[in-house]
Write an enzyme that holds these catalytic residues in place. Sequence first.
Site, mmCIF file in Angstrom:
data_model
loop_
_atom_site.group_PDB
_atom_site.id
_atom_site.type_symbol
_atom_site.label_atom_id
_atom_site.label_comp_id
_atom_site.label_asym_id
_atom_site.label_seq_id
_atom_site.Cartn_x
_atom_site.Cartn_y
_atom_site.Cartn_z
ATOM 1 N N ALA A 175 -4.070 3.665 -6.421
ATOM 2 C CA ALA A 175 -4.124 4.571 -5.266
ATOM 3 C C ALA A 175 -3.769 3.945 -3.923
ATOM 4 O O ALA A 175 -3.256 4.633 -3.053
ATOM 5 C CB ALA A 175 -5.520 5.195 -5.182
ATOM 6 N N PRO A 177 -2.027 2.306 -0.767
ATOM 7 C CA PRO A 177 -2.905 2.365 0.407
ATOM 8 C C PRO A 177 -3.545 3.725 0.666
ATOM 9 O O PRO A 177 -4.356 3.848 1.561
ATOM 10 C CB PRO A 177 -1.962 1.991 1.549
ATOM 11 C CG PRO A 177 -0.633 2.479 1.105
ATOM 12 C CD PRO A 177 -0.598 2.309 -0.379
ATOM 13 N N SER A 179 -1.989 7.209 0.880
ATOM 14 C CA SER A 179 -1.360 8.405 1.445
ATOM 15 C C SER A 179 -1.302 9.541 0.424
ATOM 16 O O SER A 179 -1.536 10.703 0.757
ATOM 17 C CB SER A 179 0.044 8.082 1.953
ATOM 18 O OG SER A 179 0.806 7.440 0.955
ATOM 19 N N ASP A 232 -8.846 -2.709 -12.919
ATOM 20 C CA ASP A 232 -7.494 -2.853 -13.440
ATOM 21 C C ASP A 232 -7.137 -1.528 -14.113
ATOM 22 O O ASP A 232 -7.797 -1.094 -15.057
ATOM 23 C CB ASP A 232 -7.483 -4.010 -14.458
ATOM 24 C CG ASP A 232 -6.139 -4.192 -15.146
ATOM 25 O OD1 ASP A 232 -5.252 -3.342 -14.977
ATOM 26 O OD2 ASP A 232 -5.984 -5.190 -15.867
ATOM 27 N N CYS A 311 8.757 3.692 -7.192
ATOM 28 C CA CYS A 311 9.742 3.650 -6.102
ATOM 29 C C CYS A 311 10.874 2.722 -6.519
ATOM 30 O O CYS A 311 11.416 1.977 -5.710
ATOM 31 C CB CYS A 311 9.097 3.222 -4.795
ATOM 32 S SG CYS A 311 8.037 1.789 -4.916
#
Length: 758
Positions: A175, A177, A179, A232, A311
């Site tokens: 999760a 940072p 956003s 983890d 990403c």
Amino acid sequence: MGKRSRQRQKNQNTKGDDRDNAGWGKGYADIVKENKLFEHYYQELGLVPAGEFEQFMDAMREPLPATIRITGYKSHAKEILHCLKDKYFKDIQEVEIDGQKIEAPQPLSWYPDEQAWHTNMSRKIIRKSPLLEKFHQFLVSETESGNISRQEAVSMIPPLLLKIESHHKILDMCAAPGSKTAQLIEMLHSDMDVPFPEGFVIANDVDNKRCYLLVHQAKRLNSPCIMVVNHDASCIPTLRIDSDGKKDTLFYDRILCDVPCSGDGTLRKNIDVWKKWTTSNSLHLHGLQLRIAVRGVEQLAVGGRMVYSTCSLNPIEDEAVIAALLEKSEGALELADGSADLPGLKWMPGVAAWKLMTKEGQWFSDWSEVPSNRRTQIRPTMFPPTDPEKLADMHLERCMRILPHHQNTGGFFVAVLVKKAPMPWNKRYPKLRKDASSGSAAQTEGSPAASTPADAPRLPESAAGEGEGGDPEGKVDKEAEEEAPKGASSAQETTAKQDGVCGPPASKKMKLFGYKEDPFVFLTEEDPVFTTIQSFYDLSPDFPKLNVLTRTHDGKKRHLYMVSKELRNVLLNNSERMKVINTGVKVWSRNSDGEEFGCPFRLAQEGIYTLQPYIRSRIIRVSVEDIKVLLTQENPYLSKLEEDAHAQAKKLVMGSIVLKYKPNTNNPEEPQCPIQLCGWRGKTSIRAFVPRNERFHYLRLLGVEVFKEKQGLVQKDGEMEGKEEVADEAGKKEGAAENEAELDLENGDKIGSSEPKK
């Protein structure tokens, strides 16, 4: 300090000035935005449409537009949008810098209700115009008060594809940072009239320090339905809950699996990736990504949705993971078609064929071509399935790849998985696992050669208990396996291999690390704390006292927090199984002066929207002018209030109060959203207990423009009396975290993550 040290410090200072003065990219002057291996690799793969590769590379070298998102669940979202469009965007269109007109921010065409905007304004341009500087201050202030999030456009996509409803139990596996976590919370609270939605969000991250950034992000939204945990993700524990008086396994309705990745889709903002990128990054991360995804679908409820995203544009991290997951599932999972969910978003369909390249430039099209000395680094799951029928059934074209040059964004990959049935290893092995656990337990108790279930017959699928959602026994068996010693686990793996079927992944032992957290202690309905609170605030009979908790076993309770009923259930049944970093929203704080006025606890602004529906006294209904007075003057006399509010205040004894504004639909010039503030009724005066950034937020909603100049605070509609934030001691501790609000809160921050520390 030596001569060399002084020179080094001087050089560092000069570099910092250059970067600030020149805007984007100057701090990376030594990084050339070229990587021949990258270009060769993606040209060969053919992911970019024919004739567009030059556009693709040109876009990759351009700075990424700044994007902001207005928080959708707060009732103030429409007012903020109105403020942005009418006050700032209109003015920006008139600004000229160096003879050029500034392009006003534009809404993202695919994001609902114009709640997300992007702009190409750089830091350099913003500093050249006082008007743009005011706009920047507005963004910073609203970000810190939780009404706006600065977030990369493509990272807003996964939460939208989850199709969240207020009753959903949601897990965000990686999760930080935060956003996307904030988006999930907003969607859960889409109906602001419901203080406690039935659903909740459990936000997890493996990095203990990043968990605190996650807490800071989540706290801005003041939700009682969020819990931050530190595990983890590839072996996040299975949680228990009480269901109709029985112990049950918690399965999630929605899971966001935004895994660590090589980040080659973020070259536009993470410029050092140009220098560091090799194909080895993907090869190293593929195994971890697959393990996290497998653990996610294990914990997904049948009928639930999991969104897998990276990403990265690399098929090794994208389609290869999805294909391996679908193959392991043996029909239990299905790729959903999300093409109609985000109209206006341009994306490329997933590919069904790809090759693998080593950093030396050697290509492999199939596992059989890989030499034996490479087979530890290169694995079979990295290649496309060889069976054409099986490959066609997977529908990999339903995956979505976003290319930077199509809509001026970063690069991104996303896939939506729907669970049709329990995972095959959960369906086949529940009874076996129970035997394995007991066998291992017997062995640890002293039996020298306790029998293992390796020779036990495998249960037919029809007879096997539904380990993921059938009968409750199967669920308990599943949990028994989660806690089984290593002997049991290895025995199961051996059995799976002997039977030639897909067995469960090897379980890992949970390790706790990081700071020791204070306990979460729930109060009982008879707790003496409630005696004065109940009478002073006249709490309604349906107030959920059992949902109130504190963070200490001993001594006086300093702060009281509230969580939803469902999160309370999770906390009470799993205190030994998970490491909770933070949960709950603060609703009361101890006030040493309060005891003489009838109640030692004052209301906290963070939890006012959660708590207010249950409070039946201590409420003063105020007008727009009253709020302006309360937020711009330090300790105004009661007589400064308008007649109606003054009369109400005079009837109340000293102590904590709620200041409530109800919108007047007949006057569209006034804010059309409810406002609730915490305050204090003194002997002859009254004050609002509101943090500084929230104070600015409410003043802006009321049409008062507040901005900072070098001399201090300036207020357009009157003088600002230098009013400081009235915060309790806990708020001061979070001061360091406030600086984190300036961080780029986007998913690209996961780049370069490697195997979690063991």
